[in-house]
Design a protein around this motif. Structure first.
Motif, PDB file in Angstrom:
ATOM      1  N   ASN A   1       2.979  10.202  -5.244  1.00 39.57           N
ATOM      2  CA  ASN A   1       3.078  10.892  -3.958  1.00 39.57           C
ATOM      3  C   ASN A   1       4.520  10.846  -3.483  1.00 39.57           C
ATOM      4  O   ASN A   1       5.095   9.773  -3.362  1.00 39.57           O
ATOM      5  N   PRO A   2       5.137  12.000  -3.204  1.00 39.32           N
ATOM      6  CA  PRO A   2       6.561  12.018  -2.873  1.00 39.32           C
ATOM      7  C   PRO A   2       6.912  11.405  -1.526  1.00 39.32           C
ATOM      8  O   PRO A   2       8.020  10.925  -1.324  1.00 39.32           O
ATOM      9  N   ALA A   3       5.963  11.392  -0.605  1.00 35.58           N
ATOM     10  CA  ALA A   3       6.200  10.810   0.717  1.00 35.58           C
ATOM     11  C   ALA A   3       4.880  10.243   1.225  1.00 35.58           C
ATOM     12  O   ALA A   3       3.832  10.875   1.109  1.00 35.58           O
ATOM     13  N   VAL A   4       4.951   9.042   1.799  1.00 40.46           N
ATOM     14  CA  VAL A   4       3.751   8.337   2.254  1.00 40.46           C
ATOM     15  C   VAL A   4       4.040   7.660   3.582  1.00 40.46           C
ATOM     16  O   VAL A   4       5.077   7.005   3.731  1.00 40.46           O
ATOM     17  N   VAL A   5       3.126   7.825   4.523  1.00 35.70           N
ATOM     18  CA  VAL A   5       3.266   7.156   5.813  1.00 35.70           C
ATOM     19  C   VAL A   5       1.959   6.467   6.183  1.00 35.70           C
ATOM     20  O   VAL A   5       0.881   7.026   5.984  1.00 35.70           O
ATOM     21  N   PRO A   6       2.042   5.243   6.718  1.00 36.36           N
ATOM     22  CA  PRO A   6       0.835   4.591   7.216  1.00 36.36           C
ATOM     23  C   PRO A   6       0.506   5.128   8.613  1.00 36.36           C
ATOM     24  O   PRO A   6       1.419   5.396   9.401  1.00 36.36           O
ATOM     25  N   VAL A   7      -0.768   5.296   8.871  1.00 35.27           N
ATOM     26  CA  VAL A   7      -1.194   5.854  10.154  1.00 35.27           C
ATOM     27  C   VAL A   7      -2.413   5.118  10.694  1.00 35.27           C
ATOM     28  O   VAL A   7      -3.178   4.500   9.949  1.00 35.27           O
ATOM     29  N   LEU A   8      -2.574   5.239  11.997  1.00 41.29           N
ATOM     30  CA  LEU A   8      -3.780   4.770  12.682  1.00 41.29           C
ATOM     31  C   LEU A   8      -4.356   5.926  13.479  1.00 41.29           C
ATOM     32  O   LEU A   8      -3.603   6.752  14.010  1.00 41.29           O
TER      33      LEU A   8
ATOM     34  N   SER B   1       0.823  -1.204   0.000  1.00 41.65           N
ATOM     35  CA  SER B   1       0.000   0.000   0.000  1.00 41.65           C
ATOM     36  C   SER B   1       0.862   1.261   0.000  1.00 41.65           C
ATOM     37  O   SER B   1       0.604   2.210  -0.749  1.00 41.65           O
ATOM     38  N   VAL B   2       1.896   1.267   0.826  1.00 43.80           N
ATOM     39  CA  VAL B   2       2.797   2.421   0.891  1.00 43.80           C
ATOM     40  C   VAL B   2       3.557   2.560  -0.420  1.00 43.80           C
ATOM     41  O   VAL B   2       3.616   3.648  -1.004  1.00 43.80           O
ATOM     42  N   ALA B   3       4.134   1.480  -0.904  1.00 44.38           N
ATOM     43  CA  ALA B   3       4.909   1.537  -2.156  1.00 44.38           C
ATOM     44  C   ALA B   3       4.028   1.948  -3.328  1.00 44.38           C
ATOM     45  O   ALA B   3       4.447   2.767  -4.163  1.00 44.38           O
ATOM     46  N   ASP B   4       2.807   1.428  -3.397  1.00 39.08           N
ATOM     47  CA  ASP B   4       1.896   1.790  -4.480  1.00 39.08           C
ATOM     48  C   ASP B   4       1.547   3.276  -4.444  1.00 39.08           C
ATOM     49  O   ASP B   4       1.453   3.926  -5.491  1.00 39.08           O
ATOM     50  N   ALA B   5       1.347   3.812  -3.241  1.00 38.42           N
ATOM     51  CA  ALA B   5       0.999   5.237  -3.127  1.00 38.42           C
ATOM     52  C   ALA B   5       2.148   6.126  -3.596  1.00 38.42           C
ATOM     53  O   ALA B   5       1.919   7.165  -4.217  1.00 38.42           O
ATOM     54  N   VAL B   6       3.391   5.720  -3.322  1.00 34.35           N
ATOM     55  CA  VAL B   6       4.539   6.484  -3.824  1.00 34.35           C
ATOM     56  C   VAL B   6       4.614   6.327  -5.350  1.00 34.35           C
ATOM     57  O   VAL B   6       4.812   7.313  -6.067  1.00 34.35           O
ATOM     58  N   ALA B   7       4.418   5.115  -5.833  1.00 35.02           N
ATOM     59  CA  ALA B   7       4.454   4.877  -7.286  1.00 35.02           C
ATOM     60  C   ALA B   7       3.378   5.680  -8.017  1.00 35.02           C
ATOM     61  O   ALA B   7       3.555   6.052  -9.173  1.00 35.02           O
TER      62      ALA B   7
ATOM     63  N   GLN C   1       7.721   3.680   5.912  1.00 33.81           N
ATOM     64  CA  GLN C   1       7.409   4.980   5.357  1.00 33.81           C
ATOM     65  C   GLN C   1       8.052   5.012   3.974  1.00 33.81           C
ATOM     66  O   GLN C   1       9.180   4.555   3.796  1.00 33.81           O
ATOM     67  N   GLY C   2       7.316   5.495   2.999  1.00 30.06           N
ATOM     68  CA  GLY C   2       7.784   5.439   1.616  1.00 30.06           C
ATOM     69  C   GLY C   2       8.105   6.811   1.059  1.00 30.06           C
ATOM     70  O   GLY C   2       7.444   7.794   1.406  1.00 30.06           O
ATOM     71  N   PHE C   3       9.099   6.837   0.184  1.00 24.43           N
ATOM     72  CA  PHE C   3       9.563   8.106  -0.372  1.00 24.43           C
ATOM     73  C   PHE C   3      10.014   7.936  -1.811  1.00 24.43           C
ATOM     74  O   PHE C   3      10.583   6.897  -2.172  1.00 24.43           O
TER      75      PHE C   3
END
Length: 193
Positions: free
Chosen positions: A104-111, A95-101, A142-144
């Motif tokens: 999106n330049p930076a992506v973090v999973p949150v609750l 999910s994180v890697a797909d959102a960067v792909a 965290q993805g970048f």
């Protein structure tokens, strides 16, 4: 190197990353005096290398990223993951890697924050209760975009200094932090599950 169900936490974390299907190589930044021990624990994984970490998290990320770019020079996405989240599901990694792909330049999973949070003065007196509606707990990986992570490292690891939007994606309760003996007991129960 704390064991969880017969394997060190680091092995669980690496297995989770590689099983996501979107991670080509994992670089582990280990404490300099434990590189050989960590390398031995991860010897069964093919797409893994271990480097000596730096004096702090930012230095360790910088060293690991440099090693990763040596292994995969054309990499456009980098994930930064914490070993204390060793049970992070592969779906969350994807999910994180797909959102960067997706650009999106930076992506973090949150609750969402579910506990009541208080601001407390140094004297120990409660000052107020922040509204938790907009509060979130960060998880990893965290993805970048690689260039963004390079800039963040150069800025002392503070993403806000590189002025890029950070997208959040839903985290997963299974990506719990394993930092205390109680956490380890819970993680053992989850793995044995």
């Amino acid at each position: 190197m704390v064991p969880l169900h017969g394997l060190p936490l680091i092995a669980h974390a690496v297995r989770g990353l590689l099983s996501a299907g979107c991670v080509r190589h994992v670089v582990v930044a280990a404490p300099p005096d434990h590189v050989a021990e960590v390398s031995a624990a991860l010897a069964s994984f093919e797409a893994v290398s271990v480097v000596a970490g730096g004096a702090d998290r930012v230095a360790s990320v910088r060293l690991a990223l440099g090693a990763a770019l040596t292994r995969v020079p054309a990499a456009e996405i980098a994930l930064v993951h914490d070993v204390d989240r060793a049970l992070t599901p592969s779906a969350l990694v994807r999910s994180v890697a797909d959102a960067v792909a997706d650009g999106n330049p930076a992506v973090v999973p949150v609750l969402p924050v579910t506990d009541t949070v208080k601001r407390v003065a140094p004297s120990g007196v409660i000052l107020d209760t922040p509204d938790r509606t907009d509060l979130r707990s960060l998880q990893s990986p965290q993805g970048f975009a690689v260039d963004v992570l390079l800039r963040a490292c150069a800025a002392g690891g503070v993403l806000e200094k590189v002025d890029v939007p950070v997208l959040t994606v839903p985290g997963d309760i299974a990506a719990m932090k394993i930092t205390t003996p109680f956490d380890l007991t819970v993680a053992e129960a989850v793995v044995a599950g």
